[in-house]
Design an enzyme around this catalytic site. Sequence first.
Site, PDB file in Angstrom:
ATOM      1  N   ASP A 121    -101.655 190.082 -47.527  1.00 13.62           N
ATOM      2  CA  ASP A 121    -102.740 189.171 -47.842  1.00 13.62           C
ATOM      3  C   ASP A 121    -102.610 187.998 -46.863  1.00 13.62           C
ATOM      4  O   ASP A 121    -101.584 187.870 -46.188  1.00 13.62           O
ATOM      5  CB  ASP A 121    -102.583 188.706 -49.305  1.00 13.62           C
ATOM      6  CG  ASP A 121    -103.497 187.560 -49.642  1.00 13.62           C
ATOM      7  OD1 ASP A 121    -104.706 187.684 -49.385  1.00 13.62           O
ATOM      8  OD2 ASP A 121    -103.010 186.526 -50.143  1.00 13.62           O
ATOM      9  N   ASP A 181    -104.301 184.217 -47.251  1.00 12.76           N
ATOM     10  CA  ASP A 181    -104.239 182.857 -47.801  1.00 12.76           C
ATOM     11  C   ASP A 181    -103.185 182.745 -48.897  1.00 12.76           C
ATOM     12  O   ASP A 181    -103.179 183.532 -49.842  1.00 12.76           O
ATOM     13  CB  ASP A 181    -105.610 182.453 -48.345  1.00 12.76           C
ATOM     14  CG  ASP A 181    -106.627 182.340 -47.234  1.00 12.76           C
ATOM     15  OD1 ASP A 181    -106.666 181.293 -46.587  1.00 12.76           O
ATOM     16  OD2 ASP A 181    -107.357 183.333 -46.989  1.00 12.76           O
ATOM     17  N   GLU A 203     -81.301 167.711 -53.044  1.00 13.80           N
ATOM     18  CA  GLU A 203     -80.012 167.107 -53.393  1.00 13.80           C
ATOM     19  C   GLU A 203     -78.837 167.851 -52.780  1.00 13.80           C
ATOM     20  O   GLU A 203     -78.433 168.872 -53.296  1.00 13.80           O
ATOM     21  CB  GLU A 203     -79.807 167.109 -54.910  1.00 13.80           C
ATOM     22  CG  GLU A 203     -81.023 167.134 -55.776  1.00 13.80           C
ATOM     23  CD  GLU A 203     -80.671 167.152 -57.269  1.00 13.80           C
ATOM     24  OE1 GLU A 203     -79.492 167.230 -57.633  1.00 13.80           O
ATOM     25  OE2 GLU A 203     -81.611 167.094 -58.072  1.00 13.80           O
TER      26      GLU A 203
HETATM   27  N1  RBF Z   1     -80.451 173.706 -60.776  1.00  8.70           N
HETATM   28  C1  RBF Z   1     -81.057 174.717 -61.413  1.00  8.70           C
HETATM   29  O1  RBF Z   1     -81.763 174.494 -62.372  1.00  8.70           O
HETATM   30  N2  RBF Z   1     -80.933 176.019 -60.982  1.00  8.70           N
HETATM   31  C2  RBF Z   1     -80.171 176.351 -59.914  1.00  8.70           C
HETATM   32  O2  RBF Z   1     -80.092 177.533 -59.567  1.00  8.70           O
HETATM   33  C3  RBF Z   1     -79.478 175.298 -59.236  1.00  8.70           C
HETATM   34  N3  RBF Z   1     -78.673 175.564 -58.186  1.00  8.70           N
HETATM   35  C4  RBF Z   1     -78.014 174.544 -57.552  1.00  8.70           C
HETATM   36  C5  RBF Z   1     -77.186 174.824 -56.468  1.00  8.70           C
HETATM   37  C6  RBF Z   1     -76.514 173.792 -55.800  1.00  8.70           C
HETATM   38  C7  RBF Z   1     -75.639 174.136 -54.652  1.00  8.70           C
HETATM   39  C8  RBF Z   1     -76.673 172.452 -56.231  1.00  8.70           C
HETATM   40  C9  RBF Z   1     -75.948 171.355 -55.550  1.00  8.70           C
HETATM   41  C10 RBF Z   1     -77.480 172.177 -57.309  1.00  8.70           C
HETATM   42  C11 RBF Z   1     -78.164 173.194 -57.971  1.00  8.70           C
HETATM   43  N4  RBF Z   1     -79.004 172.935 -59.055  1.00  8.70           N
HETATM   44  C12 RBF Z   1     -79.646 173.961 -59.711  1.00  8.70           C
HETATM   45  C13 RBF Z   1     -79.418 171.551 -59.309  1.00  8.70           C
HETATM   46  C14 RBF Z   1     -78.770 170.841 -60.434  1.00  8.70           C
HETATM   47  O3  RBF Z   1     -79.467 171.149 -61.612  1.00  8.70           O
HETATM   48  C15 RBF Z   1     -78.915 169.353 -60.104  1.00  8.70           C
HETATM   49  O4  RBF Z   1     -78.154 169.056 -58.967  1.00  8.70           O
HETATM   50  C16 RBF Z   1     -78.474 168.505 -61.247  1.00  8.70           C
HETATM   51  O5  RBF Z   1     -79.362 168.694 -62.315  1.00  8.70           O
HETATM   52  C17 RBF Z   1     -78.446 167.024 -60.881  1.00  8.70           C
HETATM   53  O6  RBF Z   1     -79.724 166.551 -60.565  1.00  8.70           O
HETATM   54 MG    MG Z   2     -77.843 163.733 -57.705  1.00  4.58          MG
END
Ligand code: RBF
Ligand code: MG
Length: 406
Positions: free
Chosen positions: A10, A12, A323
């Site tokens: 596809d 778009d 982050e």
């Molecule tokens: N948050 C998720 O909800 N699912 C994820 O798969 C997930 N993987 C992450 C992997 C890494 C390497 C890092 C550093 C953070 C991840 N987080 C993930 C984010 C995490 O929820 C978040 O850093 C904290 O909630 C602080 O804001």
């Molecule tokens: Mg943070």
Amino acid sequence: MKEVKLLIWDLDGLILETETLVIKYATAVLQSHGYDLTSDAIACSIGKRPLDAWQAVVDMLNITSITAEQLLAESEALLTPHWHEATVLPGVYRLLTHFKTHNIPQALATSTPRATLLVKLSNKPDILHMFGDLTVCGDEVERGKPNPDCYLHIAKRAGVHPSHCLVLEDSPSGCQAAIDAGMICIIVPSMTDKSCYPTPTTNDEGCVAAMIPSLLDFNPLHFPGLPLFQDTICSTIPLQPEWRIKGTVVKGFGRGSKQLGIPTANLDAASLSRALAEAVTGIYCGWCNIRGPGVEEHSDKVFKMVMSVGFNPVFKQKQRSMEPWILHDFGGRDFYGAEIRLIVVGYLRPELDFEGVENLIKQIHNDADVAREVLERGEYGRFRNDPFLLGLGGGRGGGVGVGVGG
Ligand code: RBF
Ligand code: MG
Ligand code: ADP
């Protein structure tokens, strides 16, 4: 499952990020007539031929003061000068060139009329080139998506039975068209609300429809006849080109250190929105430098980092965040306000929802182990010495340059 003999794309929302443009101008047109473009109206219109899409909006919003034809004329006038601005979505070039190299036939089946297709791709001739003469447009078939006409038409032209065709689609109506054509449909949703898509299913012959978060997550391994990628580094995908991001460390949601024991240096909103314009949500690795209050002694150092980009589904964030967890022990210090420079080099995985934070924590530590290991390898390692990280130039204009991943 049957051997895949033809890949059908596809356009778009799958190859081109046209959704942002369309929503922007459709919203403006509707507002000038006193209506709001609702997410329901978007869901029932995307993927369809332009007039069908506007008719769906008119029906959904019970618009009586103006016709779909008039709305289309107004929106086309606004959109035409902007079509060429649509960016190519992450993973598109990687897949197209991979299958081209391995002589897997590829086709394009779009709802866009031929004349508009040429405008949309006027500055991206390499894309059209991938399909040779296997392209079909919305104005070249009797019925548009969600009817299967365009998919059946192109399969016939290619001389491939529908059951040997694999379709890549982002819109609910396009997925329905592919499934009704009797093809395998890979859904790469452009809508956040997944409930508007056909349900992923399998039958005796194998997969009928499957959903993946982005084209970076497409794995040929699951489909007989498709060659495996050879560019991965320990199952991570090198970003081509890499992303160079400069920003400021700001306060996040205060969860990282406290709840997870994993501090993440959240980037400021302006850098984030520039960098996220094209970035796929997911987990990435790369190199990092920080300088400023609290970390003065580190200004000439480069650290490994593993980074989350997205909505953190475990915490159901409403806004995206970017982050990085810098893989260095700063002894519990904070460095809010510090300047941060990132070179993001590899894609690890999509962001996932987990049952309970324990599983999330385990996974993030696993991501960090992967990052520590792969950053020593292949193409990734040389970025450690890139002058951009130490503020010695080498970046793009000293600001942010984000390429299209994969
Ligand atoms: N948050 C998720 O909800 N699912 C994820 O798969 C997930 N993987 C992450 C992997 C890494 C390497 C890092 C550093 C953070 C991840 N987080 C993930 C984010 C995490 O929820 C978040 O850093 C904290 O909630 C602080 O804001
Ligand atoms: Mg943070
Ligand atoms: P927030 O939700 O405000 O981002 P976190 O609990 O995620 O709070 O903590 C992140 C802060 O911790 C960063 O902004 C930074 O100042 C500090 N920090 C300390 N060590 C690290 C590290 N190794 N990686 C990232 N940030 C760190």
